[in-house]
Design an enzyme around this catalytic site. Structure first.
Site, PDB file in Angstrom:
ATOM      1  N   LYS A  99       0.639  -1.109  -0.093  1.00  0.00           N
ATOM      2  CA  LYS A  99      -0.175  -0.124  -0.063  1.00  0.00           C
ATOM      3  C   LYS A  99       0.914   1.382   0.231  1.00  0.00           C
ATOM      4  O   LYS A  99       0.604   2.300  -0.643  1.00  0.00           O
ATOM      5  CB  LYS A  99      -0.977  -0.142   1.213  1.00  0.00           C
ATOM      6  CG  LYS A  99      -2.046  -1.225   1.106  1.00  0.00           C
ATOM      7  CD  LYS A  99      -2.845  -1.227   2.391  1.00  0.00           C
ATOM      8  CE  LYS A  99      -3.761  -2.583   2.285  1.00  0.00           C
ATOM      9  NZ  LYS A  99      -4.607  -2.670   3.412  1.00  0.00           N
ATOM     10  N   GLN A 115      -4.892  -1.173   9.344  1.00  0.00           N
ATOM     11  CA  GLN A 115      -4.810  -2.686   8.871  1.00  0.00           C
ATOM     12  C   GLN A 115      -5.436  -3.775   9.782  1.00  0.00           C
ATOM     13  O   GLN A 115      -5.160  -3.749  11.084  1.00  0.00           O
ATOM     14  CB  GLN A 115      -3.083  -2.974   8.638  1.00  0.00           C
ATOM     15  CG  GLN A 115      -2.956  -4.075   7.880  1.00  0.00           C
ATOM     16  CD  GLN A 115      -3.518  -4.286   6.430  1.00  0.00           C
ATOM     17  OE1 GLN A 115      -3.659  -3.367   5.728  1.00  0.00           O
ATOM     18  NE2 GLN A 115      -3.803  -5.582   6.099  1.00  0.00           N
ATOM     19  N   ASP A 168     -11.280   2.470   3.623  1.00  0.00           N
ATOM     20  CA  ASP A 168     -11.476   0.991   3.382  1.00  0.00           C
ATOM     21  C   ASP A 168     -13.030   0.803   3.344  1.00  0.00           C
ATOM     22  O   ASP A 168     -13.546  -0.316   3.160  1.00  0.00           O
ATOM     23  CB  ASP A 168     -11.082   0.222   4.535  1.00  0.00           C
ATOM     24  CG  ASP A 168      -9.717  -0.698   4.486  1.00  0.00           C
ATOM     25  OD1 ASP A 168      -9.414  -0.894   3.437  1.00  0.00           O
ATOM     26  OD2 ASP A 168      -9.030  -0.549   5.543  1.00  0.00           O
TER      27      ASP A 168
HETATM   28  N1  GUN Z   1      -6.566  -7.073   5.945  1.00  0.00           N
HETATM   29  C1  GUN Z   1      -6.670  -7.782   4.685  1.00  0.00           C
HETATM   30  N2  GUN Z   1      -7.272  -7.096   3.762  1.00  0.00           N
HETATM   31  C2  GUN Z   1      -7.603  -5.958   4.319  1.00  0.00           C
HETATM   32  C3  GUN Z   1      -8.059  -4.521   3.837  1.00  0.00           C
HETATM   33  O1  GUN Z   1      -8.339  -4.491   2.473  1.00  0.00           O
HETATM   34  N3  GUN Z   1      -8.012  -3.714   4.471  1.00  0.00           N
HETATM   35  C4  GUN Z   1      -7.504  -3.696   6.000  1.00  0.00           C
HETATM   36  N4  GUN Z   1      -7.778  -2.531   6.690  1.00  0.00           N
HETATM   37  N5  GUN Z   1      -7.126  -4.631   6.136  1.00  0.00           N
HETATM   38  C5  GUN Z   1      -7.019  -5.775   5.498  1.00  0.00           C
END
Ligand code: GUN
Length: 281
Positions: free
Chosen positions: A49, A92, A115
């Site tokens: 990311k 996350q 998200d």
């Molecule tokens: N953990 C696995 N996929 C994701 C995601 O798309 N966003 C977040 N915040 N955590 C994750």
């Protein structure tokens, strides 16, 4: 005929367009990425990311805590909510077990919720209002559209009922007039549901769950699962045997993964537009 759905290709097309749009803005966008603990998979995802932020011209602030008190974490998030130089906030997942994940996620301003996981954004999605759509679900819809997969009237089985993927995807596919079946760990006869499906989307993280006998000829197969075993990455789908029957199929890695990350960038831009009243929410 090439039947591989190439998430890297589709994400790179979106990336070039996003880069242009972001460079034309007066201000630089800023995304805060928060991680608690040292989950190995999370380390990898967060790196992807942040790297993409750099490539695309978005500032990133990476806050990694070995451990932090939940109330202090929420105070930190509230500071970012009130800071107009911050456009997006991502926590996350998974958080360590001791955390109340819903409470932490819901402390994010829904206008900075890149998200789309706050109750406000999920509620808006389920209530047919403008919302920020969870990145993986959004990315899968973009893949299906890029490859011109007809959705109306199609039977779709989703395997895995998470808020990150399965549940928002259920709603997005329903809105496109699919007949959607939600399968999960307590589903009695997974094979008979999958065998009837025109499209199968599996997001369980169970290596090799989807086998050839579960898939009819011509099915579109989307593999969202990721399991890491002895440093090798596997999807939910036994790719070699299912590929023969599928009309289109994603690989792991290189399928859905790049779409999740590019949709995060798109959502960050959307959050900026919402904050500047250039877009409604
Ligand atoms: N953990 C696995 N996929 C994701 C995601 O798309 N966003 C977040 N915040 N955590 C994750």
């Amino acid at each position: 005929m090439n039947k591989i759905i190439d998430g890297k290709l589709v994400s790179s097309i979106i990336k070039e367009n996003l880069k242009k749009e972001i460079s034309s803005l007066d201000e630089k966008l800023t995304l805060v990425v928060i991680q608690v603990g040292n989950n190995e998979a999370s380390n990898i995802y967060v790196n992807k990311k942040i790297n993409l932020c750099n490539e695309i011209g978005i500032n990133s602030i990476y806050k990694k805590y070995d451990d932090i008190d939940e109330e202090i974490l929420i105070k930190e998030i509230e500071k970012f909510n009130n800071d107009s130089s911050i456009n997006g906030i991502l926590v996350q997942l998974p958080l360590p077990d001791s955390f109340n994940t819903k409470k932490v996620i819901n402390s994010i301003s829904y206008k900075k919720d890149v998200d789309g996981l706050t109750s406000i954004n999920l509620g808006k999605l389920y209530n047919n209002e403008e919302s920020i759509i969870p990145c993986t679900a959004k990315g899968i819809m973009k893949l299906l559209d890029y490859y011109n997969v007809l959705l109306e009237g199609k039977k779709v089985s989703i395997v895995g009922r998470s808020n990150l993927v399965g549940i928002p995807l259920f709603k997005l596919l329903l809105d496109r007039n699919c007949t959607v079946t939600m399968c999960h760990s307590k589903t009695k006869d997974l094979k008979s549901s999958l065998k009837e499906s025109d499209i199968i989307i599996s997001a369980t993280g169970k290596k090799g769950l989807i086998t050839r006998v579960m898939v009819k000829e011509g099915t579109v197969v989307i593999d969202v699962g990721i399991s890491r075993i002895e440093n090798k990455i596997y999807g939910d789908v036994c790719f070699d045997e299912v590929e023969e029957r599928a009309s289109l199929i994603t690989k792991v890695p290189g399928g859905v993964g790049p779409m999740t990350v590019i949709c995060l960038m798109e959502n960050t831009l959307d959050c900026y537009k919402i904050q500047k009243n250039m877009k409604n929410l």
